[in-house]
Structure formats: structure tokens, C-alpha cells
Design an enzyme around this catalytic site. Structure first.
Site, PDB file in Angstrom:
ATOM      1  N   TYR A  40     -67.886 -25.266  33.917  1.00 41.84           N
ATOM      2  CA  TYR A  40     -69.005 -24.328  33.812  1.00 41.84           C
ATOM      3  C   TYR A  40     -70.340 -25.054  33.929  1.00 41.84           C
ATOM      4  CZ  TYR A  40     -65.957 -20.466  32.554  1.00 41.84           C
ATOM      5  OH  TYR A  40     -65.006 -19.479  32.583  1.00 41.84           O
ATOM      6  N   CYS A  69     -60.613 -14.909  31.557  1.00 41.99           N
ATOM      7  CA  CYS A  69     -61.343 -15.913  30.777  1.00 41.99           C
ATOM      8  C   CYS A  69     -60.412 -17.010  30.265  1.00 41.99           C
ATOM      9  CB  CYS A  69     -62.036 -15.221  29.599  1.00 41.99           C
ATOM     10  SG  CYS A  69     -62.771 -16.357  28.414  1.00 41.99           S
TER      11      CYS A  69
END
Length: 362
Positions: free
Chosen positions: A224, A71
Site C-alpha cells: 500500500y 481486503c
């Protein structure tokens, strides 16, 4: 370019109404595109501060940081933890790389967030000292009924990492990476952290905020917004915004070593963890594929320059980054197959240094 497409908004990740507290990063830099299928990142839940009466500054691993190496939001905390020499001050556990059963559509019964594993291929500890099996358990302990709140809105529970956990009060201090790196920068200076440098100087506050206003919405979250949208028009809007931001940052880095001049700041760390994944993941998996970082001279120089700073390389686990994105995100890559033979897997990609200045020291 533009094209019409059927709305798939029902299965996109997040809604504008989920952003919540207007003071969060997610609200401050919210996606203003209301095109059906656009991605809207939900707000992080926990926003306490080290220094609050309940959470005094204290070392000896009272506080524990949970991060996933996959992440980028968690990675920025790991990098700051290393640079500020917080080992022995704040505990650290790395999660596994899998996010099993991740979906934008219900049911979400089998989704539990990041799991804990006994060992891994990274350079830091995977030992979980508080007997949790998944990140979900931290959230439910700190806020009972957390899952139910999300599922009642038809949304996947948002079990974000990083998590800064207080082992004394058995609750979460913060799940917001932007706030955790600020705490790591200064809150533990009297508890054993390296206080000899400042990654967020007061004199540079406005410059830092100005570059964050470009980097967060168009690059950190921008990739994203490209990858998790569910309509062609939402993708095209996100793609164009992303590359507008990338070109701005390429120009900024053409004038200075780092985003705000010759001094490394938290803004550089925020940018770097996204760039470190770019050619491996975002270029292809999230369809941001106008240019690779290796084709952007200033961004590529910056990527390698920060990589050489002592301790930074040890936080980068490309194997697990690649496996996580391509295997876990089946709504983007249904087969779960990850690619081989990537340029970034060659050490030469990272270690090319003939165009770099002397190694930066903090």
C-alpha cells in the site's frame, strides 16, 4: 535510483499525526518515511478484547464478524475463523466488493465504506442480519460523530474492515485484524472453537514478533505504501523497502516450511493473504513489479502450500479481489477497468504441487 518531484502530500492517504494510540499496529510499524507524498496508514479505532467484562467469551453467534473478501486485512480474520471452526460460534457476513467514491481528497460526503449485498460469488454468507446497509453505520452506532471527527481534519473517514461486532450491546468490539485473529485463536476455545491446535504458541512468541516486524511494514502495508503514495520519491522509497522485506522473507522460507519453522502460525496467515493478491493486483496496480510471486521460488511454494490447507481455498475470491482494486481505487486506476487473462485465474497457478510436501493439517 532517485528523482525529484513536486509534492502532492495534500492528497496522499493519512498523515503521521493520524496514527493515534501508540499501542496500535499502525503506530508500532508506522511508516518512518516523511517524504512528501508518503502514505501513513491511520490507526484502527476499536481495540476491545473478548474476555473484557463488557465482552465475555460467548458462542451462539453473539459476536459477528464483518469482512470484505477483497481486503487482505479482513481476509486474515476469515481464514482464522475457518481454521478454528468458528462457524456457529461467531457469525460471519461478507460485504460487497465495491468501495464507491473512495478518494484521498475532500469532499467525502458520498463515501460510506463497504456496502452489504444480497448475494455474491464467494462461498460464505452475504446475509446481513443486523439491518445495516454500509459499514459506516456500524461505526456511527458504536461511536457517534465518527465521520465528523475525520472530516474536521480534512481526512476520509476510515471505515476499516474487519469489524467484530457485539449483537448484544450493539457496539464494535474490535476493528483491528491483528487483535481479532489473536482472539479467534484462543478466546473462543471454551465456546465451541477448535482448541486442538494453537496458532500463536507462547514458546514461539518472540519468533512471531520478529517476522511480523518484517512482514507488516514492508509487505502487508508495504504494498500500500507503494500504491497509495503520491510522489515519485515516496514511491521509490516504499518500493525499495518493500523488496528488501520480500527478499528477507524469500530467504527465511528457503530454510523452513513456514515463517517460524514447520508449524503454521498467525504470522503465516498474515503474510499469505497479501501474497494471495500479489500477482493479481499488487504487481501491476501498486507498481511493485520487480518480480511476480510465481518468480520467487520459496514465496510461491509457501503460497501454494498454505492454499492447500483444508478450508483456506474457500476464503479466496479472486474475482472480487480483482474487481475491487481496479474498479474502486480510481486515484490509482482512473478508468476503473480491470484486466483479463491473468495467470492467477488459471487453476494450475494454485494447484501445482509437484514440489510441495504433504498437505499440512492443523
Amino acid at each position: 535510483m532517485s528523482s525529484k518531484s513536486q509534492s502532492t502530500d495534500a492528497t496522499s492517504w493519512g498523515k503521521a499525526s493520524d496514527i493515534g494510540d501508540k499501542n496500535t499496529e499502525q503506530a508500532k510499524f508506522a511508516n518512518k518515511d516523511n517524504t512528501p507524498g508518503a502514505m501513513h496508514r491511520p490507526a484502527t479505532k476499536f481495540h476491545h478484547k473478548i474476555g473484557d467484562p463488557q465482552f465475555p467469551a460467548e458462542g451462539n453467534n453473539r459476536y459477528h464478524l464483518y469482512v470484505s473478501e477483497a481486503c487482505p486485512w479482513a481476509h486474515r480474520c476469515h481464514v482464522t475463523w475457518v481454521l478454528k471452526k468458528l462457524e456457529g460460534v461467531v457469525g460471519l457476513t461478507l460485504t460487497g466488493w465495491k468501495l464507491e467514491n473512495i478518494s484521498h481528497s475532500p469532499p467525502f460526503d458520498d463515501y460510506h465504506g463497504w456496502d452489504f449485498v444480497d448475494s455474491g460469488s464467494g462461498s460464505y454468507s452475504y446475509k446481513e442480519p443486523n439491518n445495516f446497509s454500509h459499514i459506516e453505520e456500524l461505526y456511527e452506532l458504536a461511536h457517534p460523530g465518527y465521520r465528523e471527527e475525520w472530516e474536521s481534519r480534512g481526512q476520509r473517514p476510515y471505515y476499516a474492515v474487519p469489524v467484530l461486532y457485539d449483537t448484544k450491546t450493539k457496539t464494535i468490539v474490535s476493528s483491528e485484524s491483528a487483535e481479532i485473529i489473536q482472539m479467534f485463536n484462543s478466546a473462543f476455545n471454551s465456546c465451541g472453537a477448535d482448541s486442538s491446535f494453537d496458532l500463536e504458541p507462547a514458546s514461539m512468541k518472540q519468533q512471531i514478533e520478529d517476522v511480523n516486524a518484517i512482514v507488516y511494514p514492508t509487505i502487508n502495508d508495504g504494498v500500500y505504501r507503494c500504491g497509495f503514495c503520491t510522489s515519485q520519491q515516496a514511491y521509490e522509497n516504499a518500493y525499495n523497502s518493500h523488496w528488501e522485506g520480500m527478499d528477507k522473507v524469500e530467504a527465511i522460507l528457503g530454510e523452513s516450511r513456514f515463517l517460524t519453522g514447520d508449524t503454521l502460525t498467525l504470522s503465516d496467515i498474515r503474510l499469505w493473504t497479501t501474497l494471495a493478491r500479489y500477482d493479481t493486483v499488487y504487481y501491476s496496480h501498486f507498481k511493485t513489479n520487480r518480480s511476480r510471486i510465481s518468480e520467487m521460488p520459496n514465496l510461491y511454494r509457501f503460497l501454494r502450500d498454505v492454499y492447500r490447507i483444508k478450508g483456506v481455498e474457500s476464503t479466496l475470491n479472486l474475482e472480487w479481489i480483482k474487481k475491487h482494486y481496479y474498479w474502486s481505487q480510481r486515484m490509482v486506476n482512473p478508468t476503473g477497468i480491470w484486466p483479463l487473462g491473468m495467470q492467477t485465474e488459471d487453476k494450475g497457478y494454485w494447484e501445482k504441487s509437484d514440489d510441495l510436501p504433504e498437505v499440512y493439517t492443523v
